[in-house]
Design a protein around this motif. Sequence first.
Motif, PDB file in Angstrom:
ATOM      1  N   ASP A 146       0.473  -1.049  -0.226  1.00 11.15           N
ATOM      2  CA  ASP A 146      -0.571   0.372   0.854  1.00 11.15           C
ATOM      3  C   ASP A 146       0.886   1.564   0.021  1.00 11.15           C
ATOM      4  N   THR A 147       2.214   1.223   0.378  1.00  8.00           N
ATOM      5  CA  THR A 147       2.832   2.357   0.627  1.00  8.00           C
ATOM      6  C   THR A 147       3.802   2.447  -0.412  1.00  8.00           C
ATOM      7  N   PHE A 148       4.481   4.046  -0.396  1.00  9.37           N
ATOM      8  CA  PHE A 148       5.420   3.969  -2.204  1.00  9.37           C
ATOM      9  C   PHE A 148       5.968   5.302  -1.830  1.00  9.37           C
ATOM     10  N   GLU A 149       7.353   5.419  -2.724  1.00  5.02           N
ATOM     11  CA  GLU A 149       7.913   6.835  -2.077  1.00  5.02           C
ATOM     12  C   GLU A 149       7.452   7.308  -3.745  1.00  5.02           C
ATOM     13  N   ARG A 150       8.094   8.468  -3.534  1.00  3.03           N
ATOM     14  CA  ARG A 150       7.616   9.033  -5.094  1.00  3.03           C
ATOM     15  C   ARG A 150       7.951  10.754  -5.160  1.00  3.03           C
ATOM     16  N   PRO A 151       8.919  11.448  -5.943  1.00  6.98           N
ATOM     17  CA  PRO A 151       9.028  12.561  -6.125  1.00  6.98           C
ATOM     18  C   PRO A 151       7.733  13.545  -6.159  1.00  6.98           C
ATOM     19  N   ILE A 152       7.910  14.614  -5.748  1.00  2.00           N
ATOM     20  CA  ILE A 152       7.813  16.453  -5.617  1.00  2.00           C
ATOM     21  C   ILE A 152       8.374  16.960  -6.205  1.00  2.00           C
ATOM     22  N   TYR A 153       7.764  18.000  -6.569  1.00  2.00           N
ATOM     23  CA  TYR A 153       8.599  19.531  -6.898  1.00  2.00           C
ATOM     24  C   TYR A 153      10.235  19.268  -7.459  1.00  2.00           C
ATOM     25  N   ALA A 154       9.500  18.577  -8.239  1.00  2.00           N
ATOM     26  CA  ALA A 154      10.761  17.959  -9.705  1.00  2.00           C
ATOM     27  C   ALA A 154      11.905  17.361  -8.673  1.00  2.00           C
ATOM     28  N   GLY A 155      11.144  16.623  -8.221  1.00  2.00           N
ATOM     29  CA  GLY A 155      12.329  15.723  -7.316  1.00  2.00           C
ATOM     30  C   GLY A 155      13.090  16.505  -6.556  1.00  2.00           C
ATOM     31  N   ASN A 156      12.591  17.448  -5.986  1.00  2.00           N
ATOM     32  CA  ASN A 156      13.335  18.026  -4.736  1.00  2.00           C
ATOM     33  C   ASN A 156      12.474  17.889  -3.435  1.00  2.00           C
ATOM     34  N   ALA A 157      12.113  17.224  -3.127  1.00  2.00           N
ATOM     35  CA  ALA A 157      11.354  16.194  -1.727  1.00  2.00           C
ATOM     36  C   ALA A 157      10.671  15.010  -2.507  1.00  2.00           C
ATOM     37  N   ILE A 158      11.255  13.840  -1.154  1.00  2.00           N
ATOM     38  CA  ILE A 158      10.056  12.877  -1.069  1.00  2.00           C
ATOM     39  C   ILE A 158       8.947  12.424  -0.817  1.00  2.00           C
ATOM     40  N   GLN A 159       8.133  11.868  -1.071  1.00  2.00           N
ATOM     41  CA  GLN A 159       6.635  11.728  -0.985  1.00  2.00           C
ATOM     42  C   GLN A 159       6.602  10.379  -0.912  1.00  2.00           C
ATOM     43  N   THR A 160       6.401  10.498   0.850  1.00  5.41           N
ATOM     44  CA  THR A 160       5.583   8.179   1.418  1.00  5.41           C
ATOM     45  C   THR A 160       3.724   8.860   1.457  1.00  5.41           C
ATOM     46  N   VAL A 161       3.528   8.008   0.170  1.00  7.16           N
ATOM     47  CA  VAL A 161       2.076   8.053   0.770  1.00  7.16           C
ATOM     48  C   VAL A 161       1.306   5.995   0.512  1.00  7.16           C
ATOM     49  N   LYS A 162       0.610   6.508   1.324  1.00  6.96           N
ATOM     50  CA  LYS A 162       0.209   5.096   1.515  1.00  6.96           C
ATOM     51  C   LYS A 162      -1.534   5.324   1.411  1.00  6.96           C
ATOM     52  N   SER A 163      -1.797   3.735   0.399  1.00  9.42           N
ATOM     53  CA  SER A 163      -3.066   4.457  -0.501  1.00  9.42           C
ATOM     54  C   SER A 163      -4.328   3.785   0.380  1.00  9.42           C
ATOM     55  N   ALA A 164      -5.357   4.090   0.536  1.00 15.68           N
ATOM     56  CA  ALA A 164      -6.542   4.106   1.213  1.00 15.68           C
ATOM     57  C   ALA A 164      -7.365   3.024   0.194  1.00 15.68           C
ATOM     58  N   ASP A 165      -7.261   3.624  -1.567  1.00 14.07           N
ATOM     59  CA  ASP A 165      -7.502   2.721  -2.398  1.00 14.07           C
ATOM     60  C   ASP A 165      -8.074   1.149  -2.022  1.00 14.07           C
ATOM     61  N   ALA A 166      -9.080   0.492  -2.605  1.00 15.25           N
ATOM     62  CA  ALA A 166      -8.743  -0.807  -2.664  1.00 15.25           C
ATOM     63  C   ALA A 166      -8.049  -1.214  -3.222  1.00 15.25           C
ATOM     64  N   LYS A 167      -7.826  -0.731  -5.013  1.00 18.32           N
ATOM     65  CA  LYS A 167      -7.712  -1.333  -5.962  1.00 18.32           C
ATOM     66  C   LYS A 167      -5.899   0.255  -6.022  1.00 18.32           C
ATOM     67  N   LYS A 168      -4.787  -0.668  -6.352  1.00 20.80           N
ATOM     68  CA  LYS A 168      -3.672   0.929  -6.593  1.00 20.80           C
ATOM     69  C   LYS A 168      -3.659   0.575  -8.027  1.00 20.80           C
ATOM     70  N   VAL A 169      -3.461   2.073  -8.458  1.00 27.31           N
ATOM     71  CA  VAL A 169      -3.039   2.221 -10.403  1.00 27.31           C
ATOM     72  C   VAL A 169      -2.314   3.179 -10.012  1.00 27.31           C
ATOM     73  N   ALA A 170      -0.887   2.499 -10.604  1.00 23.66           N
ATOM     74  CA  ALA A 170       0.443   3.337 -10.195  1.00 23.66           C
ATOM     75  C   ALA A 170       1.209   3.112 -11.546  1.00 23.66           C
ATOM     76  N   THR A 171       2.388   3.901 -11.339  1.00 25.86           N
ATOM     77  CA  THR A 171       3.211   4.550 -13.278  1.00 25.86           C
ATOM     78  C   THR A 171       4.647   3.899 -11.924  1.00 25.86           C
ATOM     79  N   ILE A 172       5.459   3.648 -12.640  1.00 25.03           N
ATOM     80  CA  ILE A 172       6.300   3.170 -12.168  1.00 25.03           C
ATOM     81  C   ILE A 172       7.475   3.927 -12.583  1.00 25.03           C
ATOM     82  N   ARG A 173       8.457   4.994 -12.298  1.00 20.68           N
ATOM     83  CA  ARG A 173       9.433   5.282 -12.765  1.00 20.68           C
ATOM     84  C   ARG A 173      11.336   3.849 -13.497  1.00 20.68           C
TER      85      ARG A 173
END
Lengths: 309, 252
Positions: free
Chosen positions: A121-148
Amino acid sequence: MAVLLIAEVNGGALNVDATAKALTAAKALGDVTVLCASEGCADAATAAAALDGVGKVLCADAAEYGHDLAEPVADLIVSLAGDYDHIVAPSTAASKNILPRVAAMLDVMVISEVTAVIDADTFERPIYAGNAIQTVKSADAKKVATIRTSTFDAAGEGGSATIENIAAAGNAGLSEWVEDKVATSDRPELTSAGVVVSGGRGVGSEDDFKLIETLADKLGAAVGASRAAVDSGYAPNDWQVGQTGKVVAPDLYVAVGISGAIQHLAGMKDSKIIVAINKDEEAPIFQVADYGLVADLFDAVPELTSKLG
Amino acid sequence: MKVLVPVKRVIDYNVKVRVKADGSGVDLANVKMSMNPFDEIAVEQAIRLKEAGTADEVVVVSIGVKQSQETLRNALAMGADRAILVVAADDVHTDIEPLAVAKILKAVVDEEQPGLVLAGKQAIDNDMNATGQMLSALLGWPQATFASELAVDGDTATVTREVDGGLQTIKVKMPAIVTVDLRLNEPRYASLPNIMKAKKKPLEEKTAADYGVDVSPRLQIVGTSEPAERAAGIKVGSIDELVEKLKEAGAV
Ligand SMILES: Cc1cc2nc3c(=O)[nH]c(=O)nc-3n(C[C@H](O)[C@H](O)[C@H](O)COP(=O)(O)OP(=O)(O)OC[C@H]3O[C@@H](n4cnc5c(N)ncnc54)[C@H](O)[C@@H]3O)c2cc1C
Ligand SMILES: Nc1ncnc2c1ncn2[C@@H]1O[C@H](COP(=O)(O)O)[C@@H](O)[C@H]1O
């Protein structure tokens, strides 16, 4: 957990590099089924079945899947979604177009440009042009994600998955393909190349961009560009590296006549070795360069080209 | 035809982003905020369609904190006719997710009935690249993303898209969603007289609740951290030295 990995298929051929890198992330989530949707997808399906860790390949062969049009491909993915907990794809232009549509149809958020899988359920993704890395935990029944793809190693070969042909899901005909303008080149593909040589506004003209290309060819490299070089018409749009272009992480990245704006750094600062050639010693690109050379590129690039190899 | 343009208030693209020490997010208090650069391109394109006689009204909409009205005034000063502010948060650090934004936009579209929605390809804060695609899914409309050329002809739009291999041209039936890329146009600056005029243009204020949309996030932010720093490099004095270093490192 069951994972549906959308393969990147271009003109009937599997983009092995992008698909195999996303596969590495997908395998961390569960059992992987690969979907190849294309016009004439048998070869792509065979190639996908040979990737290590693929359980099954679904092959949807229909004319409407030939050009990555978002609406029919999204309809197909949604028709299959019931069987999967995760739907993932390499973050190519095609999947950035299609997966958010799929997510909204399923009433879930899309998780764009995942750079690390923490758990199912938990993923890291860059935000602000990679100036910060966010860890997000999805509460959705299905996870739809693109992989860098630049942050995952490619899965190897050696798989022998079964291939199942599946029916197309129809075409509502909302959009229609007209033409592709794709330059063919003998150079390696930008996002999978081991070496990338990029030119910026400092190169000054389309003609002088040949200097960059000659150096790239000497190194067996792909050619990249800054936004300014693309906007100025020195280089085509698909060479743009950065926050809103392509993200690359080669073993060697050579930045020539590029100042190093954060939007450019976002696309290349995970490269293993960075070389910068710039006549301005204050240029921010030097802050990320392992080897910086303060020089006029019109002297330095020909000299470097001649002294290599 | 009416054109609807969603515009987002984001940190200015020139500002150096700072991650808060407690890992709770990025510091947005007292930093310069601007219209998302892609949305300026979308607003510009909508105004050009109006100038060409293809569109008759340009409506801009922003979802977020109250301060987003500055962003809307900016769009009005560029030449949009009317603005809708949907207040959905009261803390500047609350980012409304693309799915919730798309649901609100769908409700706005149902009310306004535009023939075209022109959105940005990507917000430069959350880097999601999702809202336009999600909105077209909710509406069941065609989508043409990453546009670098757009021609509207009757009830179809021909769009050239920036894709991985180069350019792709598609035709979509209107009404449609188009998301714009960097090369579509160069946005104009608002002139002082137009900035003054924009103060008098209509700006309607709504809330997410007015549209019955739940904006609570689906993605819980567990933490926000600085990216890994690169070790400091060196300056080399000559090409010979550069080649030597690259050979030592096994890079060539
Ligand atoms: C929404 C948004 C998205 C963006 N996305 C991207 C993106 O994806 N990728 C990207 O690259 N940019 C992107 N940008 C643009 C970015 O902000 C910079 O404007 C751009 O990267 C600058 O390109 P540049 O370094 O080539 O040009 P400049 O900043 O003009 O730098 C040119 C450099 O060349 C040097 N130079 C000039 N002549 C010579 C010479 N003879 N020899 C040696 N050096 C020389 C100069 O010293 C200078 O440092 C984006 C901007 C925005 C607002
Ligand atoms: N809060 C918002 N208010 C208005 N428009 C938005 C908002 N969020 C996203 N958008 C639009 O959707 C585009 C893509 O944003 P995103 O999907 O967040 O990357 C932006 O360029 C805007 O046009």
